[in-house]
Design a protein around this motif. Sequence first.
Motif, PDB file in Angstrom:
ATOM      1  N   VAL B  42     108.376  41.148  91.533  1.00  0.00           N
ATOM      2  CA  VAL B  42     109.617  40.451  91.906  1.00  0.00           C
ATOM      3  C   VAL B  42     110.485  41.384  92.755  1.00  0.00           C
ATOM      4  CG1 VAL B  42     111.711  39.318  91.048  1.00  0.00           C
ATOM      5  CG2 VAL B  42     109.547  39.007  89.824  1.00  0.00           C
ATOM      6  N   THR B  49     106.959  35.001  94.121  1.00  0.00           N
ATOM      7  CA  THR B  49     107.770  35.458  92.991  1.00  0.00           C
ATOM      8  C   THR B  49     109.171  34.869  93.092  1.00  0.00           C
ATOM      9  OG1 THR B  49     108.451  37.450  94.167  1.00  0.00           O
ATOM     10  CG2 THR B  49     106.511  37.616  92.758  1.00  0.00           C
ATOM     11  N   LEU B  50     109.841  34.784  91.951  1.00  0.00           N
ATOM     12  CA  LEU B  50     111.159  34.148  91.904  1.00  0.00           C
ATOM     13  C   LEU B  50     112.114  35.002  91.076  1.00  0.00           C
ATOM     14  CD1 LEU B  50     109.942  30.515  91.135  1.00  0.00           C
ATOM     15  CD2 LEU B  50     110.950  31.297  93.294  1.00  0.00           C
ATOM     16  N   PRO B  51     113.399  34.980  91.424  1.00  0.00           N
ATOM     17  CA  PRO B  51     114.387  35.739  90.656  1.00  0.00           C
ATOM     18  C   PRO B  51     114.864  34.945  89.432  1.00  0.00           C
ATOM     19  CG  PRO B  51     115.451  34.629  92.493  1.00  0.00           C
ATOM     20  CD  PRO B  51     113.994  34.267  92.566  1.00  0.00           C
TER      21      PRO B  51
END
Lengths: 491, 481
Positions: B42, B49-51
Amino acid sequence: MDDSFPKEILKISDGLKKRKFSSVEITKEYLRRIKAYDREINSFITICEETAIESALEADKRIAKGAAGTLAGIPYANKDLFCTKDILTTCGSRMLSNFFPPYDAEIISRAKENSLVMLGKTNMDEFAMGSSNETSYFGAVKNPWDLRKVPGGSSGGSAAAVIANLTPLATGTDTGGSIRQPSAFCGVSGLKPTYGRISRYGMVAFASSLDQAGIIGHSAADLAFFLNIIAGFDPKDSTCIEKPTEDYSRNLNFPLQGIKFGLPKEFFKTELNSGLQQIFANAISLVEKLGGKIVDINLPHSSLSIPAYYVIAPAECSSNLARYDGIRFGHRAPNTSNIEELYEKTRSEGFGAEVKRRVLIGTYALSSGYYDEYYTKAQKVRRLIKNDFSEAYKSVDFILSPTTPTTAFPLNEKTDDPTLMYLQDIFTIPASLAGLPAISIPAGLDKGLPVGLQIIGDYFQEARMLGVANKIQQTTDWHKLTPKSNSEKKL
Amino acid sequence: MKENWDLVIGLEIHVQLTTASKIFSATSNSFGADPNCQANIVDLGFPGTLPVINEEAIKKAITFGIAVNANIANESIFARKNYFYPDLPKGYQISQYEAPIVANGKLRIHPTEEDSAIIIERAHLEEDAGKSIHFTHQNYTGIDLNRAGTPLLEIVTAPSIKSSKDAIRFLKRLRELVTHLEICDGNMQEGSFRCDANVSVRKSGTTKLGTRAEIKNLNSFKFIESAIEFERARQIELLESGENVIQETRLYDEKTQETRSMRVKENEFDYRYFPDPDLLPVVIDETVIESIRASLPELPDKKRSRYSKVLNMSAKDTNLLLNSPSTSKYFEDSLSVGLKDPKASFNWITGELFRLLKKSEVDISDSKVSATELGLLVLAMEEGSLPKSKGKEILNNMWETGTSAKILIEKQMSESSLSISDLENWLEEVLTENHKQVEEFRSGKEKILGFLIGQVMKKSKGRGDPRLINDELLKKLRAQN
């Protein structure tokens, strides 16, 4: 294909459970077919022969232990924008032509947990930007119904692979119609669930507020069984909705009596050719015959969908694609002497024309002085479109429309005219902007090419929506039609 | 004729929050790991990918907002700030733009002067970038992404600070506040507390702001003061010679103590801010704010006034204690054993204990002598059971051997118990030997007492407890009166 291998998920599952055939056997058969027929269609970018057979062996063991779910041992394919650990994930782009992700996307993990067998990664428009699958760095996908025609896009590889019987199921993603439009063009069933119903974690992003994972298969019933596995909350995706899932196969015998179907007047201002009109009219009368009630509705702002979409999606894309800078992963231009040159060459070489076009549009729309005029205004339009649907769902249960304004068009026909290409998504974009679930199912052939019927549901109405689709498929054979194209003749 | 110019300063302070993990990923947030060993997919901005927001960071931002009496937004929004740089993995920084979590607070430069309050326009959460390390001679640049994704609270003041001295005072107060709130370690060398200064000048008496320069790369109070002073002189000189100040970003060079142009406004990035579609708006419930308010530690101002009013401490001593929350905590813990004279404890802490800490390079929070142990030692001296002259020796013994104050004091007392009867003898001897002085005392010249105490101390060879001697002498002098 050998008659001992059925195409329907439930029948494959039953065959595996009753040991009529093994997962290894059926997997090998699909791999053989891919090798035999995909050279022409080009629906796969990567074929995972070794890992597929390994997972099939594992699945067989699990089935033997009696510890396997409905989908254990069933082969499937993944659109090449779902990250697969240590397996090439290209997103149809030169930029990622050397990218082996160190992790699995959430839906890949869920499929693995359920012992599905991944046959390979399917071709797609570059970074999911396109409606014809011609923007792929790995070459265009051909429509199995007519190899001179496009399969639609961006999930064109998945739709083509399913109709060519190279896989019984495939994943896709839909940002403005990327599952529904190729499903319509290829004569398969394609579901885009409610935004947030399936995790986006591990899905290479195009336009985050619109991207939605979904499924392409031979029938609504098949989609329901796969949806049971991949739907549901994932804490790794903040936009994934924390709402319990349901058994999406429970409504497969959904009675249409008294169910109200809306026909948005605005959708029919678009000129449809007479063949398509006729097919759509047939579908409507079938729905009526099954007890459904047809109601005219208004979606007054739907004509603004395409302009709004082509501001929002490129804006998000321009930012999402900034990470491809040649520093940490993906393509890096050789022999550069400073950072600006590295960026410029890497991105010039790594991205194709359509991706560049959208990055530029998006960068422009977000830049200072234009933001309010474009981005803010587009968001307002998006809200109005959402409100239109909310208003409509006060009086109807589902909305019906053709999935596309035309059937599959010839390769290279629209590649020089992006705005003409963008019109392909005129019926699919409104549901995308609103985040609503929608499905495209086959409704017959026009001049030998499939036509799609779109059913748009209210939020989280996937189970009932699949029920409606399945009801139509129980009474028709449209979804069983298969191409007699050149490749099919060789079977 | 020379005109008078007013200096106008606005500050932007990046406060690194002491959360266990990064702001949008589960990677550890600690300082000093090997390059790129503290960055997951991340943080590296891998495709797909994601926060996910770290709630601890939100809570720390709220804590700050409450402490400066600011508005806490019911709904704040994360936006993307887009620009290309090799140590910015995603090609954008997740920050807050139009809807920051904290707005409109204030903090006083002088704790007791209300009109010294500086407006804090906003404080917003954002992620830090990584670090580029340029190896100019080898012709390459290294990238360390350990810092990428570290949570920052960017605090922005109104342009209303009038001198470099006040800027430093404000920063010291702010640093004191965030360390006492335990949301930041305040370490300027490691970059946990960084500052940019917006500096402009205008003719005295006018209200329109002059064109400003933003000065970056200021990592000590000394540099900030020197950079502002240099910038003031530079801008006045330009204006007085009829030239214009141009809006630009300038870097401070600590070697030359000058600022130099980094980029002019025309070349500033267009950051193309827009709401991050990967993150939902941060919705903060009133009950969350109230529960944080209820568990807020004592604020430095309150502590300062308590030290002055209740403990009778001087402003200077108080500042020294508040310089670090661990010192003030140590001090207060030492008093908890029942000390009557806080100043005595203060002296022991800032004197011998600080020397020992410095010698062993240990932080007071890890002191080998605990606060209560030190308190017991000071208490023994306060009660007279231990001669003050013995304090240092015992404290050092405690530090070296880890032996408790009680044991060492008891040992000392048994060693010196013989001299209790000696004391009686010495007192008698001194009183007879110094007849003249005894007379003087009795005739009212009480100052002479000190001399007599000194004489007894001499006979005890310094082992006697002056307070005990003082008391005993007085008893005798008055009894014979």
